[in-house]
Scaffold this active site. Structure first.
Site, mmCIF file in Angstrom:
data_model
loop_
_atom_site.group_PDB
_atom_site.id
_atom_site.type_symbol
_atom_site.label_atom_id
_atom_site.label_comp_id
_atom_site.label_asym_id
_atom_site.label_seq_id
_atom_site.Cartn_x
_atom_site.Cartn_y
_atom_site.Cartn_z
ATOM 1 C CB ILE A 1 16.949 -4.072 -45.001
ATOM 2 C CG1 ILE A 1 18.452 -4.116 -45.322
ATOM 3 C CG2 ILE A 1 16.193 -3.273 -46.060
ATOM 4 C CD1 ILE A 1 18.784 -4.811 -46.641
ATOM 5 N N GLY B 1 20.858 -9.809 -43.361
ATOM 6 C CA GLY B 1 20.548 -11.159 -43.815
ATOM 7 C C GLY B 1 21.024 -12.209 -42.838
#
Length: 289
Positions: free
Chosen positions: A208, A211
């Site tokens: 991923i 963030g």
């Protein structure tokens, strides 16, 4: 127990030296998508050293990153990185970040350890100053799965509702397939963002995006769209991470002028809109001059 809240909260603040130069700033800007189109004068302010403006979110990676500087060896904290997700981030800028930092120091401490039942939230506080005084203060909220239930304070859960009107501006930003591999060179080497096998152990079918990369891309979109491309106008920036982004997806950044000095922001993944997992940044506020 991997998290000893009392021990972590009682630990003395730690101060470490920080240094950076224009190469670190340029690498960070490239990592959050600057430089496209490569001949755009507005983009060149982020990627050419002779006219460099520093995006305030660079504070999260300066000197290797505020989390990297705090986490290793913290008393009372011994956890598996595969269990950690970034829950939220806030920054307060005391003055514009200089292109070069040679005599800066970062003081960090565990400000809170919250018990969310099945998870713990570790709140990390950082303050950075140089010879001319305070530069920025930051707070990182790290969500640690499987480490709750120790009987600690739960903490609040206030949420900001998005304004019930059309956004004042909406932009889309593509996330390149190699974005996480480039961004990690600024300091966050967590294999969750690069190693498919490690990502699978954390419950994801592929790595991923960081963030904080989404965080930087979003702030750049706000600065470029509503702040006349002037990063130095940003006074504070906070968000809650509500979902994950995968390299290759597209961010849709919606912006509302909440007050003359404040912008509210919501970020979704275009390819997943219509589903319940499209939102990735909520409770997002940029305060500015």
């Amino acid at each position: 127990m991997p998290i000893d809240a009392a021990k972590a909260l009682a630990a003395e603040p730690r101060t470490v030296p920080l240094s950076w130069d224009h190469k670190d700033v340029l690498l960070y800007h490239l990592g959050v998508g600057a430089g496209v189109p490569a001949t755009d004068a507005a983009e060149l302010r982020y990627v050419l050293e002779d006219r460099l403006h520093v995006l305030p979110s660079f504070a999260t990676v300066a000197g290797g990153g505020m989390i990297a500087a705090e986490w290793p060896g913290t008393p009372g904290i011994d956890i598996d990185l595969a269990a950690v997700l970034h829950g939220g981030q806030s920054l307060t800028l005391h003055r514009p970040i200089p292109v070069r930092g040679e005599k800066a120091a970062q003081t960090s401490r565990i400000a809170a350890v919250l018990d969310k039942g099945k998870a713990a939230v570790v709140v990390l506080r950082t303050d950075v100053a140089d010879a001319d005084g305070p530069l920025w203060s930051g707070e990182s909220r790290l969500f640690v799965r499987g480490e709750g239930g120790f009987g600690g304070e739960r903490g609040g859960s206030e949420r900001l509702e998005a304004p019930a009107r059309a956004p004042d501006a909406t932009v889309e930003r593509a996330v390149r397939e190699d974005q996480a591999l480039l961004y990690r060179l600024s300091g966050d080497r967590n294999p969750l963002h690069a190693d498919p096998a490690f990502a699978a152990r954390a419950g994801f079918d592929r790595p991923i995006l960081h963030g904080l990369c989404t965080y930087g891309m979003t702030l750049k979109a706000v600065v470029d769209t509503l702040l006349d491309g002037e990063p130095g106008r940003v006074r504070s920036y906070s968000t809650r991470f509500s979902g994950v982004v995968f390299p290759g997806e597209t961010l849709r950044v919606r912006m509302w002028r909440d007050t003359p000095r404040r912008v509210r922001v919501a970020v979704t993944v275009v390819e997943r809109e219509g589903g319940n997992d499209a939102g990735v940044l909520d409770d997002t506020v940029v305060e500015h001059a």
